[in-house]
Design a protein around this motif. Sequence first.
Motif, mmCIF file in Angstrom:
data_model
loop_
_atom_site.group_PDB
_atom_site.id
_atom_site.type_symbol
_atom_site.label_atom_id
_atom_site.label_comp_id
_atom_site.label_asym_id
_atom_site.label_seq_id
_atom_site.Cartn_x
_atom_site.Cartn_y
_atom_site.Cartn_z
ATOM 1 N N SER A 1 0.591 -1.002 -0.089
ATOM 2 C CA SER A 1 -0.228 0.347 0.891
ATOM 3 C C SER A 1 0.877 1.607 0.200
ATOM 4 C CB SER A 1 -0.733 0.576 1.401
ATOM 5 O OG SER A 1 -1.730 1.017 1.288
ATOM 6 N N VAL A 2 0.377 2.323 -0.684
ATOM 7 C CA VAL A 2 0.716 3.489 -0.790
ATOM 8 C C VAL A 2 0.729 4.438 0.367
ATOM 9 C CG1 VAL A 2 1.558 3.886 -2.729
ATOM 10 C CG2 VAL A 2 -0.514 4.998 -2.320
ATOM 11 N N GLN A 3 -0.350 3.626 1.074
ATOM 12 C CA GLN A 3 -1.003 4.727 2.304
ATOM 13 C C GLN A 3 -0.447 3.945 3.714
ATOM 14 O OE1 GLN A 3 -4.563 3.452 0.642
ATOM 15 N NE2 GLN A 3 -5.533 5.563 1.454
ATOM 16 N N VAL A 4 -0.350 4.642 4.654
ATOM 17 C CA VAL A 4 -0.364 4.539 6.108
ATOM 18 C C VAL A 4 -1.405 3.325 6.678
ATOM 19 C CG1 VAL A 4 0.647 4.006 8.603
ATOM 20 C CG2 VAL A 4 1.279 5.692 6.534
ATOM 21 N N VAL A 5 -1.096 1.781 6.362
ATOM 22 C CA VAL A 5 -2.374 1.434 6.869
ATOM 23 C C VAL A 5 -1.826 -0.432 7.479
ATOM 24 C CG1 VAL A 5 -2.408 0.192 4.430
ATOM 25 C CG2 VAL A 5 -4.203 -0.407 5.543
ATOM 26 N N ASP A 6 -2.893 -0.689 8.466
ATOM 27 C CA ASP A 6 -2.695 -1.755 8.688
ATOM 28 C C ASP A 6 -4.518 -2.680 8.195
ATOM 29 O OD1 ASP A 6 0.243 -2.314 10.533
ATOM 30 O OD2 ASP A 6 -0.510 -0.497 10.913
ATOM 31 N N ALA A 7 -3.276 -4.622 8.658
ATOM 32 C CA ALA A 7 -4.451 -4.802 8.278
ATOM 33 C C ALA A 7 -4.620 -6.852 9.153
ATOM 34 C CB ALA A 7 -4.549 -5.685 7.246
ATOM 35 N N ARG B 1 11.228 3.228 -1.939
ATOM 36 C CA ARG B 1 11.466 1.756 -1.980
ATOM 37 C C ARG B 1 12.756 1.265 -2.430
ATOM 38 N NH1 ARG B 1 6.771 -1.433 -5.549
ATOM 39 N NH2 ARG B 1 7.148 -0.309 -6.642
ATOM 40 N N ILE B 2 13.248 1.454 -1.395
ATOM 41 C CA ILE B 2 15.217 1.234 -1.465
ATOM 42 C C ILE B 2 15.213 -0.780 -1.653
ATOM 43 C CG2 ILE B 2 17.351 1.464 -0.554
ATOM 44 C CD1 ILE B 2 16.358 3.875 0.205
ATOM 45 N N GLY B 3 15.237 -1.510 -2.209
ATOM 46 C CA GLY B 3 15.673 -2.636 -2.808
ATOM 47 C C GLY B 3 13.778 -3.257 -2.323
ATOM 48 N N ASP B 4 13.960 -4.726 -1.615
ATOM 49 C CA ASP B 4 13.118 -5.293 -1.361
ATOM 50 C C ASP B 4 12.386 -5.117 0.251
ATOM 51 O OD1 ASP B 4 12.870 -6.575 -3.902
ATOM 52 O OD2 ASP B 4 14.013 -7.645 -3.244
ATOM 53 N N ASP B 5 13.719 -4.601 0.955
ATOM 54 C CA ASP B 5 13.369 -4.363 2.096
ATOM 55 C C ASP B 5 12.878 -3.203 3.244
ATOM 56 O OD1 ASP B 5 14.097 -7.683 2.111
ATOM 57 O OD2 ASP B 5 15.721 -7.087 2.429
ATOM 58 N N ILE B 6 13.407 -2.095 2.148
ATOM 59 C CA ILE B 6 13.073 -0.723 3.011
ATOM 60 C C ILE B 6 12.385 -0.147 1.963
ATOM 61 C CG2 ILE B 6 14.329 1.052 3.576
ATOM 62 C CD1 ILE B 6 16.978 -0.630 3.733
ATOM 63 N N GLN B 7 11.200 0.892 3.079
ATOM 64 C CA GLN B 7 10.715 1.677 2.349
ATOM 65 C C GLN B 7 10.750 1.859 3.127
ATOM 66 O OE1 GLN B 7 6.373 0.268 1.392
ATOM 67 N NE2 GLN B 7 7.255 -0.726 0.328
ATOM 68 N N ILE B 8 10.193 3.964 2.865
ATOM 69 C CA ILE B 8 10.688 5.332 3.120
ATOM 70 C C ILE B 8 9.000 6.289 2.596
ATOM 71 C CG2 ILE B 8 11.221 7.404 4.396
ATOM 72 C CD1 ILE B 8 13.722 6.073 3.655
ATOM 73 N N ARG B 9 8.466 6.573 3.880
ATOM 74 C CA ARG B 9 7.035 7.589 3.709
ATOM 75 C C ARG B 9 6.848 8.185 3.483
ATOM 76 N NH1 ARG B 9 4.909 1.881 4.824
ATOM 77 N NH2 ARG B 9 3.218 0.900 2.415
ATOM 78 N N PHE B 10 6.435 9.837 2.892
ATOM 79 C CA PHE B 10 5.884 10.404 3.613
ATOM 80 C C PHE B 10 4.578 10.697 3.058
ATOM 81 C CE2 PHE B 10 10.883 10.471 2.866
ATOM 82 C CZ PHE B 10 11.846 11.393 3.469
ATOM 83 N N GLY B 11 4.282 11.953 3.859
ATOM 84 C CA GLY B 11 2.264 11.869 3.316
ATOM 85 C C GLY B 11 2.125 13.334 3.856
ATOM 86 N N TYR B 12 1.011 14.312 3.204
ATOM 87 C CA TYR B 12 0.085 14.746 3.636
ATOM 88 C C TYR B 12 -1.199 14.487 3.699
ATOM 89 C CZ TYR B 12 -1.988 19.632 4.045
ATOM 90 O OH TYR B 12 -2.546 20.607 4.260
ATOM 91 N N ALA B 13 -1.932 14.917 4.764
ATOM 92 C CA ALA B 13 -3.309 14.317 4.502
ATOM 93 C C ALA B 13 -3.774 16.010 5.633
ATOM 94 C CB ALA B 13 -3.356 13.324 4.255
ATOM 95 N N LYS B 14 -5.003 16.106 4.808
ATOM 96 C CA LYS B 14 -6.411 17.080 5.658
ATOM 97 C C LYS B 14 -7.178 15.945 5.554
ATOM 98 C CE LYS B 14 -8.174 21.230 5.837
ATOM 99 N NZ LYS B 14 -9.099 22.672 5.369
ATOM 100 N N SER B 15 -8.033 16.092 7.272
ATOM 101 C CA SER B 15 -9.086 15.746 7.444
ATOM 102 C C SER B 15 -9.961 16.158 8.407
ATOM 103 C CB SER B 15 -8.839 13.926 8.426
ATOM 104 O OG SER B 15 -7.809 13.069 8.075
ATOM 105 N N ILE B 16 -11.333 15.620 8.158
ATOM 106 C CA ILE B 16 -12.210 16.756 8.834
ATOM 107 C C ILE B 16 -12.967 15.900 10.126
ATOM 108 C CG2 ILE B 16 -12.722 18.009 6.989
ATOM 109 C CD1 ILE B 16 -15.481 16.562 6.454
ATOM 110 N N ARG B 17 -13.572 16.434 11.035
ATOM 111 C CA ARG B 17 -14.746 15.145 11.652
ATOM 112 C C ARG B 17 -15.744 16.056 11.701
ATOM 113 N NH1 ARG B 17 -16.970 15.688 16.664
ATOM 114 N NH2 ARG B 17 -16.712 14.140 18.246
ATOM 115 N N ARG B 18 -16.922 15.532 11.451
ATOM 116 C CA ARG B 18 -18.049 16.458 11.614
ATOM 117 C C ARG B 18 -18.687 16.450 13.271
ATOM 118 N NH1 ARG B 18 -19.018 13.259 6.893
ATOM 119 N NH2 ARG B 18 -19.138 14.763 5.182
ATOM 120 N N PRO B 19 -19.623 17.380 13.726
ATOM 121 C CA PRO B 19 -20.511 17.485 14.791
ATOM 122 C C PRO B 19 -20.849 16.028 15.366
ATOM 123 C CG PRO B 19 -21.197 19.177 13.068
ATOM 124 C CD PRO B 19 -19.659 18.358 12.804
ATOM 125 N N ASN B 20 -21.248 15.930 16.007
ATOM 126 C CA ASN B 20 -22.115 14.882 16.615
ATOM 127 C C ASN B 20 -23.681 15.184 16.008
ATOM 128 O OD1 ASN B 20 -20.399 12.792 16.889
ATOM 129 N ND2 ASN B 20 -20.307 13.630 18.933
#
Length: 687
Positions: free
Chosen positions: A63-69, A657-676
Amino acid sequence: MKRHTGFSAAVSVLALVVSAPAWGQSTDAADTVAETPQDADDAIVVTGIRRSLERAADIKRDSVQVVDAIVAQDIGKLPDPTTAAALQRVPGVQVSVNRNNELGDVRVRGLPDVLTTVNGREVFSTIGRNFDLQDMPAEALSRVNVFKSQTADLTEGGLAGVIDLQLNRPFNFRDPTVVLGGRANYGDRVDKINPQFSLLATDRWDTGIGEIGALINGTYSKSDYYRATTVLFQRRSTNTAPFNTPGYVIPGILQNFPQQGFIERHQLNGALQWQATPSLEAYVEGFYTYFRDRGSRNGANIQPFTNGTTITDVTPGTSCINTYVRSNGNNPVIQTDANGDKSWTLTEPQLANPVELCQPESMTFANLVSNQTTQARDLNQRNKQFAGGLKYDEGRLNAVLDVAYQTSKYEIQNITSDIGQRLPSLTVEMDVDGHAEYTVPGDALLSRDNLYIRNALIQNFTENRGKLFQAKGDVDYDLDGFLSNIAVGARYAHRSAKEQAVNLNQAAPGGNIGTGNDAAAVLVSDTGLPDDFLALGSRAPDLNNGSRFYIPNPDFLLSEEGLDAARAYFGLPAGRPDFDPGRAFDAKEDTLAAYVQGKYEADLSNNITLDGVVGVRYIRTSRTIGTFVEGEDGEFDRLTADSVDHDWLPNATARFRIGDDIQIRFGYAKSIRRPNLEVARQNWTVR
């Protein structure tokens, strides 16, 4: 406070019935079991827990995102009973114990604002923004993805991230499959075996109109519980009525609160898939969850500071404090006047003369009041979602059209009733292995003879309803060159929520022991209420080494016949009271969103690759929230508030992606939280 723990043991059984090997499940969808090569008898096949861990690592790596499963090690065999419990295994996810003493409150990186989706569709519970993850059993899932960074193609609303629950589908399986699971847990404190069952059945057929697959999955569980707490509440100086004895500080209420009941859950989900052509698939699917918590809190709350109580046989202690004391024996408080000036609730002599108070090691009370209360509840919650759509996959073009509708309903009734008696004697030892113990001589706690009606009959009914219609379309196209893929999409959602409630507090007829009018108090035996109005409650561990005591019967109060009998005695009409307009609110929300996102990829050297996504999502949200406000004439007038929000949510990620074993990620994103949506439940002041 003392928390009592218990012992539990678990036994589980799994029966698998298939018309072909169980490892025939497809790895491109459920990804839970590896395929066995037909021509390699000596091949090493990786299955079970190891395979699930490998697949979860693959998802994170690809994944290109930060994701766990979390991936099920086998069909229906995620290692925990509920989704919420399974999520504690994901790095960066915290799960805490909720009101039912279950793992249920989920946070991502410490933040509670998490959006939940099922197969990519937003889900919720009643009037809230979150979905109660403990209501979805782990047996229903093939996989759980936790997205910790936002991209334009993800549904907005999760400030902390998005948790996507992937349910099993028929095309995940190559062969007819039936999975039957069972588990039993024995709790020694309730002395009961609690069952948990699951059944999954699926098959797929080649027909004249294309391949068709069907799947159905159901689960059932029931869990009895018993918990107890002992609380020394609201400590006060004894240099006030009724004791007028200086030098000691004792609890104002000696609370014993056992709690018992059961939790029951049902879940059913199903899916139909139709591969109409090699490029076109149609599907319909849905799920239903049911949760019920029926039980009660029963209190033997001993109240020393009632008229006529005396204190004797005090064993002084060495735990002492110097403090200020008000005339009623309580600590002073700081009060603020209309000008914002703060002052102590003390007289000048009290402020000038702090006193030393010591907690006794033990003491004996005579003629004190025991308030024996029942707080009975019956809570249930239902969620239903139905969905359908089309998938098109031809060459470089991929498109999805998906439509879904969900309803959610929550109902709770809380009924509180009190009885009480004068105890001839009670001895308290304040510290026995870290907790207090109470001793009542004789059989006063096990006798019905001297029990009086006390305080009030309290009825609380609440009903919450929520609905969500959503439709979305996504299209992406693969390209050659630095820009490898372009995706666009749009989503429309209509959300509604409604709450109705009523709370009635009806004082008991006659007097109330311990309040100065004992002579007018009414014995339970003189009320005309049936014998089953009373019942022995659960044992209180610190009261007479685990004694039971009489309480208003929770089953009586939660039955319509029994509650009507209690209503009649308290002078109330039969039947559930009408909802109170002043405790109602409703809300409607329309959301329109669109996005564009591009993927890029470039080889920087022989073993270094750069890739990522850049996108933006636009959201227009309009909502109307309404409630009712009581006017000067006693009539309720409707009050509404409208709002429209426009949000732009850009995102960009870069991965080296550096070879098969190393990945370095950078990211920027804007999120919102709606009021209850339930914000309108608060009191509004109109000027």
